[in-house]
Design a protein around this motif. Sequence first.
Motif, PDB file in Angstrom:
ATOM      1  N   UNK A   1       0.850  -1.203   0.000  1.00  0.00           N
ATOM      2  CA  UNK A   1       0.000   0.000   0.000  1.00  0.00           C
ATOM      3  C   UNK A   1       0.883   1.251   0.000  1.00  0.00           C
ATOM      4  N   UNK A   2       1.928   1.240   0.841  1.00  0.00           N
ATOM      5  CA  UNK A   2       2.821   2.412   0.906  1.00  0.00           C
ATOM      6  C   UNK A   2       3.473   2.683  -0.453  1.00  0.00           C
ATOM      7  N   UNK A   3       3.924   1.603  -1.094  1.00  0.00           N
ATOM      8  CA  UNK A   3       4.599   1.766  -2.392  1.00  0.00           C
ATOM      9  C   UNK A   3       3.637   2.291  -3.449  1.00  0.00           C
ATOM     10  N   UNK A   4       2.372   1.880  -3.360  1.00  0.00           N
ATOM     11  CA  UNK A   4       1.385   2.364  -4.339  1.00  0.00           C
ATOM     12  C   UNK A   4       1.207   3.869  -4.200  1.00  0.00           C
ATOM     13  N   UNK A   5       1.174   4.358  -2.968  1.00  0.00           N
ATOM     14  CA  UNK A   5       1.014   5.801  -2.761  1.00  0.00           C
ATOM     15  C   UNK A   5       2.225   6.580  -3.259  1.00  0.00           C
ATOM     16  N   UNK A   6       3.371   5.900  -3.365  1.00  0.00           N
ATOM     17  CA  UNK A   6       4.570   6.590  -3.853  1.00  0.00           C
ATOM     18  C   UNK A   6       4.562   6.742  -5.368  1.00  0.00           C
ATOM     19  N   UNK A   7       3.632   6.042  -6.037  1.00  0.00           N
ATOM     20  CA  UNK A   7       3.631   6.073  -7.507  1.00  0.00           C
ATOM     21  C   UNK A   7       3.196   7.439  -8.021  1.00  0.00           C
ATOM     22  N   UNK A   8       3.765   7.791  -9.158  1.00  0.00           N
ATOM     23  CA  UNK A   8       3.470   9.072  -9.786  1.00  0.00           C
ATOM     24  C   UNK A   8       1.968   9.198 -10.056  1.00  0.00           C
ATOM     25  N   UNK A   9       1.404  10.320  -9.804  1.00  0.00           N
ATOM     26  CA  UNK A   9      -0.002  10.672 -10.090  1.00  0.00           C
ATOM     27  C   UNK A   9      -1.018   9.866  -9.279  1.00  0.00           C
ATOM     28  N   UNK A  10      -0.549   8.893  -8.483  1.00  0.00           N
ATOM     29  CA  UNK A  10      -1.544   8.043  -7.830  1.00  0.00           C
ATOM     30  C   UNK A  10      -2.371   8.820  -6.815  1.00  0.00           C
ATOM     31  N   UNK A  11      -1.692   9.689  -6.041  1.00  0.00           N
ATOM     32  CA  UNK A  11      -2.418  10.405  -4.984  1.00  0.00           C
ATOM     33  C   UNK A  11      -3.550  11.242  -5.578  1.00  0.00           C
ATOM     34  N   UNK A  12      -3.255  11.932  -6.687  1.00  0.00           N
ATOM     35  CA  UNK A  12      -4.301  12.762  -7.307  1.00  0.00           C
ATOM     36  C   UNK A  12      -5.426  11.865  -7.810  1.00  0.00           C
ATOM     37  N   UNK A  13      -5.053  10.773  -8.445  1.00  0.00           N
ATOM     38  CA  UNK A  13      -6.072   9.872  -8.978  1.00  0.00           C
ATOM     39  C   UNK A  13      -6.907   9.276  -7.846  1.00  0.00           C
ATOM     40  N   UNK A  14      -6.235   8.979  -6.739  1.00  0.00           N
ATOM     41  CA  UNK A  14      -6.903   8.323  -5.618  1.00  0.00           C
ATOM     42  C   UNK A  14      -8.085   9.161  -5.111  1.00  0.00           C
ATOM     43  N   UNK A  15      -7.905  10.470  -5.027  1.00  0.00           N
ATOM     44  CA  UNK A  15      -9.008  11.323  -4.555  1.00  0.00           C
ATOM     45  C   UNK A  15     -10.141  11.349  -5.579  1.00  0.00           C
ATOM     46  N   UNK A  16      -9.782  11.245  -6.825  1.00  0.00           N
ATOM     47  CA  UNK A  16     -10.760  11.219  -7.915  1.00  0.00           C
ATOM     48  C   UNK A  16     -11.674   9.988  -7.795  1.00  0.00           C
ATOM     49  N   UNK A  17     -11.136   8.905  -7.226  1.00  0.00           N
ATOM     50  CA  UNK A  17     -11.924   7.661  -7.146  1.00  0.00           C
ATOM     51  C   UNK A  17     -13.107   7.782  -6.178  1.00  0.00           C
ATOM     52  N   UNK A  18     -13.070   8.791  -5.314  1.00  0.00           N
ATOM     53  CA  UNK A  18     -14.172   8.942  -4.352  1.00  0.00           C
ATOM     54  C   UNK A  18     -15.344   9.734  -4.927  1.00  0.00           C
ATOM     55  N   UNK A  19     -15.206  10.238  -6.140  1.00  0.00           N
ATOM     56  CA  UNK A  19     -16.274  11.069  -6.732  1.00  0.00           C
ATOM     57  C   UNK A  19     -17.622  10.330  -6.774  1.00  0.00           C
ATOM     58  N   UNK A  20     -17.672   9.080  -7.300  1.00  0.00           N
ATOM     59  CA  UNK A  20     -18.988   8.409  -7.333  1.00  0.00           C
ATOM     60  C   UNK A  20     -19.577   8.237  -5.929  1.00  0.00           C
ATOM     61  N   UNK A  21     -18.729   7.867  -4.971  1.00  0.00           N
ATOM     62  CA  UNK A  21     -19.235   7.656  -3.610  1.00  0.00           C
ATOM     63  C   UNK A  21     -19.778   8.965  -3.035  1.00  0.00           C
ATOM     64  N   UNK A  22     -19.049  10.048  -3.271  1.00  0.00           N
ATOM     65  CA  UNK A  22     -19.504  11.346  -2.751  1.00  0.00           C
ATOM     66  C   UNK A  22     -20.812  11.767  -3.414  1.00  0.00           C
ATOM     67  N   UNK A  23     -20.929  11.498  -4.721  1.00  0.00           N
ATOM     68  CA  UNK A  23     -22.160  11.853  -5.446  1.00  0.00           C
ATOM     69  C   UNK A  23     -23.352  11.072  -4.880  1.00  0.00           C
ATOM     70  N   UNK A  24     -23.138   9.785  -4.644  1.00  0.00           N
ATOM     71  CA  UNK A  24     -24.240   8.967  -4.118  1.00  0.00           C
ATOM     72  C   UNK A  24     -24.556   9.338  -2.664  1.00  0.00           C
ATOM     73  N   UNK A  25     -23.517   9.702  -1.944  1.00  0.00           N
ATOM     74  CA  UNK A  25     -23.739  10.138  -0.562  1.00  0.00           C
ATOM     75  C   UNK A  25     -24.573  11.423  -0.571  1.00  0.00           C
ATOM     76  N   UNK A  26     -24.218  12.306  -1.495  1.00  0.00           N
ATOM     77  CA  UNK A  26     -25.007  13.540  -1.657  1.00  0.00           C
ATOM     78  C   UNK A  26     -26.449  13.208  -1.987  1.00  0.00           C
TER      79      UNK A  26
END
Lengths: 303, 289
Positions: B30-55
């Motif tokens: 898991x730690x190594x995945x977070x070190x990957x280029x662009x992953x952190x930005x993409x990771x926050x993007x993955x919560x968009x559907x959940x946030x939309x449905x929560x809304x």
Amino acid sequence: MTIEVNNLHFSYGKLKALDGVNINLNQGSIGLLGPNGAGKSTLIRILLGFLQVEKGEGKVLGYDIRTQQSDIRRFVGYMPEDDCFIPGMDAVCFTSYFGELSGMPHEEAMKRAHEVLFYVGLEESRYRQIETYSRGMKQRLKIAQAIVHDPKLILFDEPTSGLDPRGRREMLELIMDISSKKNIQVLISSHILPDIENTCSYVVILNKGKLVAQGDIKELKQIKYSLYEVKIKGESRNFLRSLRERQCKVEKTEDGLLKIYMPPGHNPQDIFMIAANEKIQIRHFLKSQTPLEDIFARAVGVD
Amino acid sequence: MTIRERGYAHWDGELEESKFSWWPIATYGVKLTFKKKFFKSFFFFTFIPALAYLGGIYVSERLEDFHFMIEESAPFIQVNPAYFKSYFTNDFLLFIIVMIIIFAGAGLISDDIKYNALQLYFSRPLKKKDYFIGKASVIFFFMALITLIPGLIFLLTKIIFSGSFKFVLSYPWLPFSTLGYSLILIVFFSFYSLSISSLSKNRRYVAVMIFGIYFFSDIFFQIFYGIFKNQYFSLLSIKANLKQIGAFIFGQKLPYSIPWFYSFLFIIAFCTFGGLVLKRRVKGVVIVK
């Protein structure tokens, strides 16, 4: 016994890699010697439990190689021949990671990783990504991961492979230090004779999957036989034939040097007498200065 | 300073035999995945559907606040099992899952094969099973964050905003459906990504294969369905099979008129095949005969 194997057999398909090997090894630094394809790496892989034996039995540190592989791996360190690393990790993470996988608690593994990286001489580059390491640094890192959990036995597979002379010397110093001063037994697999001669007190020689010699290097050196390096001028055919008729084995090197292996009981003067009879001039005559090479050559056969 | 002048001290601790020897593989993965280029930005993007449905859940409970946005008496958002099914089987979420496993899963085994790390793993007191569980846990972590955790948060949010347990009492099986379908997705995509990761030493090829197999399986289904008009061709598509199972688990109308268990069998067969591939490809030593 640290390593004890009896009548070990293993094949890769039809190719017999180990054929009835019996080895009993005690404390000390042990050299595992043999030409390429002799079965050295196969033996190490069997000792670690990577490969299952077809026939035979064995124990490493008292644990059965067929049923207690996990226990063996817990107390044995392994330094493979190939470059091995995990991209994205620095040396501290890498070393502590394998410490944890050996059963160390996280904090202890991290602390220990720093210690062993200092010991192998990687203290200044321990936070650098492993991908940026040179070959020599990667070799040291492999030693660090092999000793991080403080093993009782370390298996080194071709530890000096691909190193420059300085790197090789330092690597051998490190191995000698581990084996002689740290009370850790080492088994070094190599095809480089001087490496074994400089670091080990005991040697096991394998050839074509068979054990051809084993014993204390000092004792093996006492064996009465002789290797002479000879350079001649003149027609060599009859000279070589006469030598072979006297049970001598002769090997010709690329630069025209003859290596003559004389069986026990023969006098080196015989070589001069044969040369005189065959009207050959001897331009160079030297008794070999590398006794382990003699033992090795005799064990595996010069052909 | 030469090497010999440096000290080496024996470690006075005791090596532990752990039932969770895979844990370091999971945490470092898991730690190594977070070190990957662009992953952190993409990771926050993955919560968009959940946030939309929560809304959506919030809006459904506060309809009177949103009257200006909707037609009179028109059903706006109804939070029911269909809502959950719609979240778990929507194309966008499945796309995000595929992208997550490309980031987190493509190199999990292929890098170990490429850089000869397998022999280091297996020279430790580690079984193949532990290695696979450790690697699959990395996938589990990231996938649970966008499937299981949001699903449970949806239920909790619904209870909090409605102020009663009426919703859960009306659909007592819904928490189990959420858990069950999330696990099916996680297990399937774990086998999917790990088995493909073990097929190549090149992480980029693995990424292309993960993406390609998922999308081309659906394209083949569309082509064959277009020609033969037979819904059994949906069995060719990973996406269609997952949607079919999702609809069944959440008690909704099946999207394809074929028995749901055919899709279930497809998923089991795929996982079994993936397991066999892994077993064959992941070895402590590469034997050259």
